[in-house]
Design an enzyme around this catalytic site. Structure first.
Site, PDB file in Angstrom:
ATOM      1  N   ASP A 630      73.884 135.817 -67.168  1.00  0.00           N
ATOM      2  CA  ASP A 630      74.398 134.955 -66.457  1.00  0.00           C
ATOM      3  C   ASP A 630      75.296 134.281 -67.263  1.00  0.00           C
ATOM      4  O   ASP A 630      75.354 133.311 -67.816  1.00  0.00           O
ATOM      5  CB  ASP A 630      73.374 134.074 -65.719  1.00  0.00           C
ATOM      6  CG  ASP A 630      73.848 132.940 -64.907  1.00  0.00           C
ATOM      7  OD1 ASP A 630      75.045 132.999 -64.557  1.00  0.00           O
ATOM      8  OD2 ASP A 630      72.862 132.387 -64.549  1.00  0.00           O
ATOM      9  N   PRO A 631      76.582 134.727 -67.151  1.00  0.00           N
ATOM     10  CA  PRO A 631      77.291 135.738 -66.289  1.00  0.00           C
ATOM     11  C   PRO A 631      77.224 137.122 -66.953  1.00  0.00           C
ATOM     12  O   PRO A 631      77.011 137.454 -68.090  1.00  0.00           O
ATOM     13  CB  PRO A 631      78.778 135.286 -66.050  1.00  0.00           C
ATOM     14  CG  PRO A 631      79.002 134.968 -67.734  1.00  0.00           C
ATOM     15  CD  PRO A 631      77.691 134.101 -68.164  1.00  0.00           C
TER      16      PRO A 631
END
Length: 951
Positions: A630-631
Site C-alpha cells: 500500500d501502495p
C-alpha cells in the site's frame, strides 16, 4: 615415390616409371607449374561445420571446388561424414580431403568457429554473428583479435544499394515456411481442429524442397475443396519485408489457393475472408514505421536515424495476422516489430467475432497462431524471442506471461519457430545456392588476402572491404562501435571483486532493512543477475550477503550533505531499487536519470519525482513507483476487479478500501495494539496527515494536523480481528487514476486494531507527536528522564513528586485515566533516560522503535480489503469484497516484507527482461504491468479471496 596433383588427378611416380602412362605427358607441365608458382600458390580450406549436429551445409559445393582447382587454387576440405555432399564428391572435384588445414591462406566456413580451432594469422570467412555485439560470440571475437585473424563476415557483403550479396536467405525462407506450416498443423490439432496442414512435415524430412512443396500443394488442394474447418476462420499470412527470405517463404505460400491483400485490407480479409483459400499480405517498412513526431515515413531518413521512428505493427497489422513470417533485418536502435508488451496485449484471450459461434467447435484463444522468425535474431525484431529454437526442438509456445513451453502444442500462447540455421534443413540446395553467390567474391579474397600483412596494403573492392570486421589484431574502423556496444549491452559492470565473466544484469538495492530480504531472495533465483546491497549500516547488508551467496555489499550514505558513492553504484546498475526513506527517493531518481539507469520504489510518487518525468523520458529511463503493498498490491487488486467489471458491461458506483500491517493477534498486547517493523516516524506522521475522500457524492476534507483519528470507524468485514480504520491521504485522485469517475464514494483508509486511534489521540494530546523542535530535546542539552519530559509537556514545573500524585496530575490535566494507563504501559512515567532527537515526534519514534519492536519469534499480519459497488447492465446491484490476509513467518520473511518486497522484485525483473518498456515516471496501472505481477505474486502464495453480496 613422389605424388603430384595435376588438375583433378593424382599421379604417383616411382623413379622413372609412372603408374599411369596416359598422364605421363602431363608431368612436365605439372612440374613446370609447381616450379613457377611454388610457394606463391594459393591454398584455401573448407572447414568442417561443428556448431550443430544438424549443420550439413558447406560454403562451396564440389562444383565450386572443381572450378577453384581448375584456376590453380589448392582446395583442402576437412573430412566430415555429416556434410550433405559426401567427401568422395570433393575428391572427384580435385580437392584434397585432410584434417590439417593450417596450410590454407583463407579458410571458408558457414557458422561460427570454436575458439580452440581458430588458427592465428589466417583469413576466415563465415557468419560470425558479432556485428551487434552478440554476447555469446564476444569470446570468439576476442580470440580472433588476439590471434590477429582477418575476419570477413558474409553478412556485411552488400552492393551499392545496401542489399546483401551473399546469403542463404531464400533457402531460409523456403525451409522456414515449410516448418511453420508443419507446426500450425500440430498447434491446431492440439486446439481441437484437424486441418490439411497435418500432412506437411518438417523441412528436413524431405529429400529436397520440391518434395516439400508438393506436400504443401496437396494441402492446398484440400483447402480448395473446403476441408479447412470453419471453426478456424480465415487464415492470413503476413510476410515482413521483400528480400530473399520473404521471397523464399512466399514461393512456398504460392502453392496454396491464395489471394494477396494490401495491409489496409488485411482486417477485412481476416474477418470476412473465405475458408477455401488463404490470404497473404506483404508488409514493407513504410506500412508500419512512422516518425514519432509528425508521422510519415522517409526511407533515407530512417536509414540514417532509425531512432526517430516508431512501429505501428502491433496495432495495425499483428491483430489481423494468423501467421507472421518475419524475415526483416533488424539493426540496433531500430524499432522492434513486436515488443514484449505488444505480445502481452496480442496474446490475451479475446472475443473473436470472426469465428462462427453456433457450430460447437472449440474457439481459438486469439487470432495469432504462429510466428516464424526466420531472421532468428535473439531479442531483435521479435523481442520476446531472446533465444532461438532448434531443429531438435523447433517450436515453443510463448504466452502472455512470458512462459515458454517446448514440450506441448496445447495451452495458451502463440507457436514460435525461430531456428537460426533453417537452410541446413535443405542442405544441398542451400550449399549450391550460397556457393554460386560467394564464388565470384571468393576469388578476390583468395588472390588478395594475406592476414600477415597490414590491411592497408590490400586494395579490396568495396564489397569485400566493408565486410572485414577485424584484421591485424584490431577491429576495423567501421566496426569499432562493437566495443562501445558491448559496454552498453553489458552496462551492469560488476563492482570491484565481482565475477565479471558471468554477470549479465546488475541490480543495486539501496537499503538493507527487512523488506530487502525477499527482494534479494526473488532476484537471486536467476544466477545471471548480479545483486549489490548498499546501506549506511553495512553490517546489515553483510548479514544479507551471508544468506545469499554471490550478493555483494557496499557502504552508502545518501543525504544533502553527504559525499556518497551513490553515483558510482547507480552507474553500474541496470536497475536500482530504492528502499530508503521516501524523502531520499528524489535524490536517487535524479541520479538514475543522469546515469541512464532504471529505478523502482514501493513508495507513493511525490511531486519532486513527477517533475522529473520528461527528463526520464528523454534519457530512456523508467522510474516505476508504488509497487509494494500500500501502495502496490492494493492498486493491482482494485484495477483487476474494475477492468474485469467494465469488460462485462458493469459500472462502478463505489470504491472503499482499507489496508494495514499489524502484529498477529497474539502479539498485539500493548497500548497501541501495534508493533513496528521499520522506523516508526513515518507511521506516526501518517496519523497527522491531511486526508480527503468522497462519500456519497460529498468531498470530505481533514486538514494536516487535524483530528484524523477522530474519523476512525469500526471495520466489520473480518469481525474476528476487531479492527478499525481511518482515512489515508487523498482518496479522490483515484477516481481518475482507477477510471471510476462515476463512483459516488471513493475512500482509501488504514487498518489498525481497535484501540490504536485512542492511543494516538492521547499521545497527540500529550504533545508527544509534535514535529517541531523543543529546546529541552536539543541533543546538546542536559540529560533528562521520560518523567521530566512528560511533566514539561504538561506544564508541570516539578517532576520530583510522588508517583501517585504524578498520575493524578496527568489524569487531571488530560481529563483521562486512559492517558495514565498508556504512559505507564509505555514506561514514560519512570526515570529512564531520554535519547533526545530535537522534537517530541522524533524522540518518541526512536523510543518506540525498540519499545514496540517485534521479538525474535513473533510474526506479523497484513490485511487488505476492497469493497466495490457495481451496477450491472440488468440493473442488478452487487458489492464485491476482495480480501487479502497474509501472515509472516518468524523464521523467514515478515508479511510486510513479503507483500512489499516481492512486488518490487517482480517489477524489477520485468524491467530487466524488457516486459516493462514505458519510460518516464510511471505508476503500475497498465494491465501489462499489474496483471503479470499479480499472477507471479499468487505463485508466491500471496492470494486474495472474493465475496459477493447482491443488494
Amino acid at each position: 615415390m613422389r605424388t603430384f596433383h595435376c588438375g583433378h588427378r593424382v599421379v604417383t611416380s616411382y623413379g622413372n616409371h609412372h603408374e599411369n602412362s596416359t598422364v605421363c605427358k602431363l608431368i612436365p607441365t605439372a612440374l613446370s607449374f609447381i616450379t613457377t608458382v611454388g610457394a606463391s600458390k594459393k591454398v584455401i580450406a573448407i572447414r568442417r561445420e561443428d556448431q550443430s549436429v544438424w549443420e550439413r551445409r558447406a560454403p562451396f559445393a564440389p562444383t565450386h571446388a572443381k572450378k577453384l582447382v581448375k584456376d590453380g587454387i589448392k582446395v583442402i576440405v576437412q573430412p566430415s561424414n555429416r556434410r550433405a555432399y559426401p567427401m568422395q564428391s570433393y575428391l572427384n572435384s580435385g580437392a584434397i580431403v585432410q584434417e590439417d588445414i593450417s596450410e590454407a591462406n583463407v579458410i571458408f566456413g558457414v557458422k561460427q568457429v570454436p575458439i580452440d580451432q581458430l588458427i592465428p594469422d589466417k583469413t576466415y570467412c563465415f557468419f560470425s554473428h558479432t556485428i551487434k555485439a552478440q554476447e555469446a560470440n564476444m569470446p570468439m571475437l576476442d580470440a580472433i583479435l588476439e590471434k590477429r585473424i582477418r575476419l570477413i563476415d558474409y553478412e556485411k557483403m552488400v552492393d551499392e544499394k545496401g542489399q546483401r550479396i551473399v546469403a542463404f536467405g531464400k533457402m531460409a525462407g523456403v525451409a522456414g515456411m515449410v516448418n511453420i506450416l508443419h507446426g500450425i498443423g500440430l498447434r491446431l490439432l492440439a486446439l481441437g481442429h484437424h486441418t490439411p496442414f497435418m500432412h506437411i512435415g518438417p523441412a528436413h524430412n524431405y529429400r529436397n524442397s520440391s518434395m516439400a512443396r508438393q506436400a504443401v500443394r496437396d494441402a492446398g488442394y484440400e483447402i480448395a475443396l473446403g476441408l479447412m474447418p470453419k471453426s478456424v476462420g480465415p487464415l492470413t499470412f503476413v510476410f515482413t519485408g521483400s528480400g530473399n527470405v520473404s521471397q523464399g517463404s512466399q514461393e512456398v505460400f504460392l502453392e496454396f489457393p491464395h489471394e494477396y491483400v494490401p495491409p489496409e485490407h488485411l482486417k477485412k480479409a481476416a474477418e470476412h475472408g473465405s475458408p477455401n483459400k488463404v490470404y497473404g499480405c506483404e508488409v514493407r517498412s513504410r506500412h508500419y514505421l512512422e516518425r514519432a513526431e509528425g508521422g510519415g515515413f522517409d526511407r533515407e531518413e530512417y536509414k540514417q536515424h532509425p531512432e526517430r521512428y516508431i512501429s505501428t505493427f502491433s496495432k495495425n497489422i499483428a491483430p489481423y495476422a494468423s501467421v507472421i513470417v518475419n524475415g526483416i533485418y533488424w539493426a540496433v536502435n531500430s524499432p522492434k516489430l513486436l515488443t514484449i508488451p505488444d505480445a502481452k496485449h496480442l496474446l490475451k484471450p479475446a472475443h473473436t467475432p470472426w469465428l462462427p459461434t453456433s457450430i460447437g467447435a472449440p474457439a481459438l484463444p486469439h487470432r495469432m497462431l504462429g510466428i516464424c522468425d526466420i531472421s532468428a535474431d535473439p531479442g531483435g525484431s521479435i523481442e520476446f524471442m531472446n533465444e532461438n529454437t532448434t531443429i531438435d526442438t523447433p517450436f515453443c509456445l510463448y504466452d502472455a506471461d512470458r512462459n515458454k513451453d517446448t514440450n506441448s502444442f496445447k495451452g495458451p500462447g502463440v507457436l514460435v519457430c525461430s531456428i537460426d540455421n533453417m537452410p541446413t534443413q535443405i542442405p544441398r540446395e542451400s550449399t549450391d545456392f550460397f556457393g554460386d553467390l560467394l564464388f565470384p567474391i571468393a576469388k578476390e579474397i583468395i588472390q588478395k588476402s594475406d592476414a600477415t600483412r597490414p590491411l592497408e596494403e590490400h586494395s579490396f573492392s568495396p564489397t569485400v572491404k566493408q565486410a572485414i570486421i577485424a584484421s591485424n589484431g584490431v577491429l576495423t574502423p567501421d566496426f569499432e562501435y562493437i566495443q562501445e556496444l558491448r559496454q552498453t549491452n553489458g552496462k551492469s559492470r560488476p563492482l570491484s571483486g565481482m565475477d565479471q565473466s558471468t554477470q549479465q544484469k546488475h541490480v543495486v538495492i539501496l537499503g538493507a532493512g527487512r523488506v530487502s530480504a525477499p527482494v534479494i531472495e526473488y532476484l537471486h533465483r536467476k544466477p545471471e543477475t548480479a545483486i549489490t546491497v548498499a546501506c549506511d549500516k553495512k553490517e546489515l547488508a553483510d548479514n544479507l550477503a551471508k544468506k545469499f551467496p554471490g550478493v555483494y555489499t557496499s557502504y552508502l550514505h545518501v543525504g544533502a550533505d553527504s559525499s556518497s558513492n551513490l553515483r558510482e553504484l547507480v552507474s553500474q546498475a541496470d536497475v536500482v531499487i530504492s528502499l530508503l526513506p521516501y524523502d531520499l527517493h528524489p535524490v536517487v531518481a535524479r541520479t538514475c536519470i543522469e546515469e541512464g539507469t532504471h529505478m523502482v520504489t514501493s513508495s507513493y510518487v511525490k511531486d519532486a519525482i513527477t517533475t522529473l518525468h520528461q527528463e526520464a523520458v528523454d534519457k530512456g529511463v523508467t522510474i516505476l513507483n508504488e509497487v509494494g503493498l500500500d501502495p502496490g498490491i492494493d492498486h493491482f487488486l482494485a484495477l483487476e476487479c474494475i477492468h474485469n467489471t467494465k469488460a462485462l458491461g458493469g459500472r462502478i458506483t463505489s470504491f472503499e478500501s482499507f489496508c494495514g500491517g499489524l502484529p498477529a493477534p497474539e502479539f498485539s498486547n500493548n497500548p497501541l495494539r501495534y508493533k513496528f517493523s521499520w522506523f516508526p516516524k513515518g507511521v506516526l506522521l501518517n496519523t497527522l496527515s491531511a486526508a480527503k475522500y468522497l462519500r456519497k457524492g460529498q468531498i470530505v476534507n481533514i486538514s494536516e494536523g487535524g483530528d484524523l483519528m477522530g474519523a476512525a470507524k469500526p471495520l466489520e468485514f473480518l469481525p474476528g480481528f476487531n479492527l478499525e480504520g481511518f482515512p489515508n491521504r487523498d482518496s479522490t485522485i483515484y477516481s481518475k487514476l482507477y477510471g471510476i469517475e462515476d463512483a459516488l464514494t471513493v475512500f482509501r483508509g488504514t487498518i489498525r486494531y481497535k484501540g490504536y486511534t485512542q492511543a494516538i489521540r492521547t499521545l497527540q494530546l500529550l504533545g508527544l507527536l509534535d514535529p517541531e523542535p523543543n529546546p529541552i530535546l536539543h541533543h546538546q542539552g542536559p540529560e533528562i528522564t521520560w518523567r521530566f519530559l512528560i511533566c514539561n509537556l504538561l506544564g508541570l514545573e516539578d517532576d520530583n513528586i510522588m508517583y501517585e500524585n504524578l498520575k493524578s496530575k496527568v489524569a487531571e490535566i488530560t481529563g483521562s485515566e486512559y492517558a495514565v494507563e498508556l504512559l505507564e504501559e509505555l514506561g514514560m512515567l519512570g526515570k529512564a533516560g531520554v535519547v533526545k532527537l530535537g522534537s517530541p515526534l522524533d524522540t518518541l519514534a526512536y523510543y518506540l522503535s525498540s519499545k514496540l519492536s517485534y521479538e525474535k519469534d513473533e510474526r506479523d499480519l497484513v490485511i487488505l480489503r476492497h469493497d466495490i459497488g457495481i451496477v450491472w447492465p440488468d440493473n442488478r446491484k452487487e458489492v464485491k469484497g476482495i480480501n487479502l490476509v497474509v501472515y509472516g513467518d518468524a523464521s523467514e520473511h515478515s508479511a510486510m516484507a513479503k507483500t512489499v518486497g516481492y512486488p518490487a522484485a517482480i517489477a524489477t525483473r520485468m524491467i530487466l527482461d524488457g516486459e516493462i518498456q514505458q519510460r518516464g515516471v510511471i505508476l503500475p496501472f497498465a494491465t501489462d504491468i499489474y496483471e503479470p505481477i499479480l499472477s507471479r505474486l499468487r505463485a508466491e502464495g500471496i492470494i486474495s479471496t472474493e465475496t459477493s453480496k447482491i443488494l
